[in-house]
Design a protein around this motif. Structure first.
Motif, mmCIF file in Angstrom:
data_model
loop_
_atom_site.group_PDB
_atom_site.id
_atom_site.type_symbol
_atom_site.label_atom_id
_atom_site.label_comp_id
_atom_site.label_asym_id
_atom_site.label_seq_id
_atom_site.Cartn_x
_atom_site.Cartn_y
_atom_site.Cartn_z
ATOM 1 N N LYS A 1 -14.697 -27.014 -4.636
ATOM 2 C CA LYS A 1 -16.332 -27.520 -3.361
ATOM 3 C C LYS A 1 -16.372 -28.942 -3.467
ATOM 4 N N ARG A 2 -16.443 -29.342 -4.171
ATOM 5 C CA ARG A 2 -16.438 -30.951 -4.356
ATOM 6 C C ARG A 2 -15.496 -31.721 -3.568
ATOM 7 N N LYS A 3 -14.145 -31.679 -3.911
ATOM 8 C CA LYS A 3 -13.216 -32.178 -3.242
ATOM 9 C C LYS A 3 -12.150 -31.629 -2.313
ATOM 10 N N LEU B 1 -15.353 -27.577 -8.517
ATOM 11 C CA LEU B 1 -14.073 -28.383 -8.188
ATOM 12 C C LEU B 1 -13.801 -28.393 -7.178
ATOM 13 N N SER C 1 -12.910 -29.156 1.714
ATOM 14 C CA SER C 1 -14.497 -28.174 2.801
ATOM 15 C C SER C 1 -13.600 -27.961 4.031
ATOM 16 N N CYS D 1 -11.075 -24.854 2.221
ATOM 17 C CA CYS D 1 -11.883 -24.750 1.146
ATOM 18 C C CYS D 1 -12.345 -23.719 0.814
#
Length: 322
Positions: A147-149, A145, A151, A155
């Motif tokens: 990594k998805r939310k 999550l 950058s 990140c």
């Protein structure tokens, strides 16, 4: 040369209640939670004068008596920000941290400051438990999550903070602190992967006593406080993350005083941050947080809460910090 640094002594405002009778406290919730006209004051009095371990014992006795979890009835019979505090007070710490991380990642956009706050202030063993519980609760890894939310360099920082790899000794090596300071000074003007890696390695893995020594070496080397250069050379969430780690390493109470101030300053109150910090720090260092708040802002934390919260919410928060 290496030396073992002494950890400062902190104290909470919530202590174990000496005349603790969990069955009597559970009955108090039966008497005041389910009925119209129940006494909120009685609920607040019990909640704010029991430690988390004692509250969890009350919850166990309540469920034995009522054959229903206390958390379920709190959700049913209380509302809004008052409910938020009560749920925080009766949720096991690892479960609450996992929920808070998910809220910071999922609810109404990403709350980057809360992500950093939680991850820098929990021990390796706590982070390991949070990761395990998070996967069980949400059926995916927290790393996925993140990594998805988020950058880029921020990140990478979060992923490193979310890995239980920080040195937890109190050992400070003057030689290593000087070497780390030189690496930071050499790389800070460079906007590249090497710089990000160097800063993350030092800021996310070294123990906090060592970081304080490194910051002093950095000042001797550069003639500037490292926060000055972080503000100048970094941007966005990466800058905020490095600032938070620096401030926490120097003084956790001062860092949390600042977080509390920001949660109430400006338009609207950040209820999630305000609640989480007061509930989770009330047994650790709330006495020192209040002192730092007064020193930094010329107003007591109590005065600030009085001016920015609703009555029931205000009353329970104030009870937790007295």
């Amino acid at each position: 040369m290496s030396e073992v640094s002494q950890t400062p002594k902190y104290s909470g405002t919530v202590k174990a209640y000496k005349s603790f009778h969990p069955d009597r406290d559970a009955q108090m919730f039966v008497d005041n939670l389910r009925h119209i006209g129940g006494d909120e004051t009685a609920i607040i009095s019990v909640v704010s004068s029991r430690t988390l371990d004692q509250r969890l014992e009350i919850a166990r006795r309540y469920e034995e008596q009522q054959e229903k979890p206390l958390l379920a009835d709190l959700k049913l019979y209380t509302r809004l920000d008052f409910q938020r505090v009560l749920l925080a007070c009766f949720t096991p710490a690892i479960q609450y941290d996992s929920w808070s991380l998910n809220e910071a990642l999922e609810e109404f956009g990403t709350d980057e400051k809360s992500l950093v706050e939680i991850l820098i202030s929990r021990s390796n063993s706590q982070i390991k438990e949070i990761r395990e519980y998070y996967q069980k609760m949400y059926d995916h890894e927290v790393d996925a999550l993140i990594k998805r939310k988020t950058s880029g360099e921020f990140c990478d920082m979060l992923l490193m903070l979310a890995t239980p790899s920080r040195d937890e000794s109190n050992t400070v090596s003057t030689q290593l602190a000087r070497r780390d300071a030189k690496v930071l000074f050499k790389n800070i003007p460079k906007s590249c992967a090497t710089r990000n890696y160097s800063f993350n390695e030092v800021f996310c893995k070294r123990n906090f006593q060592h970081l304080r020594a490194t910051f002093e070496e950095y000042r001797r080397l550069s003639g500037r406080d490292i926060l000055q250069d972080i503000r100048t050379e970094f941007h966005g969430h990466m800058k905020d993350g490095l600032k938070a780690i620096t401030e926490y390493a120097r003084s956790p109470p001062e860092y949390f005083a600042h977080r509390l101030y920001r949660s109430m300053k400006g338009l609207g109150t950040e209820d999630s941050a305000l609640t989480r910090i007061i509930v989770t720090r009330s047994e650790i260092d709330m006495t020192q947080i209040k002192e730092k708040f007064n020193e930094k802002y010329g107003e007591t934390l109590e005065q600030f809460i009085m001016g920015d919260t609703s009555f029931a919410y205000r009353t329970i928060l104030l009870s937790l910090i007295f």
